[in-house]
Scaffold this active site. Structure first.
Site, PDB file in Angstrom:
ATOM      1  CG  HIS A  37      38.911  44.603  42.922  1.00 37.73           C
ATOM      2  ND1 HIS A  37      38.667  45.911  42.595  1.00 37.73           N
ATOM      3  CD2 HIS A  37      38.688  43.881  41.789  1.00 37.73           C
ATOM      4  CE1 HIS A  37      38.326  45.992  41.312  1.00 37.73           C
ATOM      5  NE2 HIS A  37      38.325  44.781  40.804  1.00 37.73           N
ATOM      6  CG  ASP A 150      31.642  40.931  37.174  1.00 41.16           C
ATOM      7  OD1 ASP A 150      31.294  41.692  36.271  1.00 41.16           O
ATOM      8  OD2 ASP A 150      32.372  41.294  38.117  1.00 41.16           O
TER       9      ASP A 150
END
Ligand code: AMP
Length: 287
Positions: A37, A150
């Protein structure tokens, strides 16, 4: 760093920056932050942009029997990490702030959402598409960063933005890994010790396949190699191994003509891990 729990508050923040002529970047997350992140945040901060991170465990992207209730959460730690990283505002809403009980509208990607992870998790990408569209409308950023971790999600989001003419620039950020190669994920904390020790086999299989691709292996050879490599690890419960066109996710076969992506979904106990690698065809020897 402003912590905004309402749509009105984050909108007011962003509006004041816009008045100052600043670019605004959004980093959507479900919290329980890690270095992956933070790589998105670092990418978003370039060129003096104001950065908004959102923390929202989106219930509509979890299916029946999935891990919504046990999804790891630690908002205080997350806020400290985002503050240290120089994020300007965090959008941290309750579910009731985001979803009106009387809501009627969803964003439903079609074919792309039914393949690969969409087959393992029916409805997942409908939830992702709806929340990402809502976040884009709430925050109205110039750009937004998403992880290549992802991979299908990134392709789905690029497609939504194109199909619905959403004026947000989508930036893909490479996957951050643990020193042993395991792709960072908030779900990794839920792996037991033996599963955690076994899980780097995903990266090993992908790295080997990447080298085979460079030596000219066909799509089916690459998929077979990854399957065989994962089969050596008894704790790995393989859900899917696919090779697809890296841009469109269309099936590929035979010798690679252009970049392809190997996509894995593997269960370790109750934890579903995903990983992927873009592989390139053999480079021709100069003549
Ligand atoms: P999540 O909180 O898992 O929904 O992820 C939020 C964003 O971080 C998504 O765009 C993910 O693709 C991205 N992300 C998650 N793990 C990684 C990683 N290991 N490296 C880079 N980005 C990641």
């Amino acid at each position: 760093m402003e912590v905004c729990t309402t749509k009105a508050r984050i909108r007011a923040c962003v509006a004041s920056w816009r008045g100052d002529g600043r670019t605004v970047m959004l980093v959507p997350t479900m919290g329980y932050l890690h270095a992956g992140h933070m790589a998105l945040v670092a990418r978003a901060r370039v060129k003096g942009a104001r950065v908004v991170a959102s923390i929202f465990v989106n219930p509509t992207q979890f299916g029946e029997g999935e891990d919504l209730a046990t999804y790891p959460r630690d908002p205080q730690r997350d806020l400290a990490m985002l503050r240290d990283a120089g994020v300007d505002a965090v959008f941290l809403p309750e579910v009731s702030e985001v979803y009106d009980r009387a809501a009627q509208t969803i964003v439903e990607p079609t074919a792309l959402a039914r393949i690969l992870i969409g087959r393992l998790r029916p409805g997942h990408f409908r939830g992702v598409a709806t929340i990402v569209t809502k976040l884009f409308n709430i925050v109205q950023p110039d750009g937004a960063c998403f992880g290549e971790k992802d991979y299908q999600q990134l392709v789905v989001i690029r497609t939504i933005v194109r199909d619905l003419d959403i004026p947000v620039r989508i930036i893909g950020v490479p996957t951050e890994r643990e020193p042993d190669g395991l792709a960072m994920s908030s779900r990794n904390v839920r792996l037991g010790a033996a599963d955690r020790a076994a899980a780097p086999v995903l990266n090993t299989a992908l790295t080997e396949a990447e080298a085979l691709a460079r030596r000219g292996a066909t799509a089916s050879r690459l998929r077979a190699h990854v399957r065989a490599r994962l089969a050596v690890e008894p704790r790995a419960d393989v859900q899917s191994v696919d090779i697809r066109d890296a841009e469109t996710l269309a099936p590929v076969s035979g010798p690679l003509a252009r970049a392809a992506v190997l996509l894995l979904a593997v269960r370790f106990g109750s934890v579903l891990l995903i990983d992927n690698r873009v592989v390139h065809p053999a480079t021709k020897e100069p003549t």
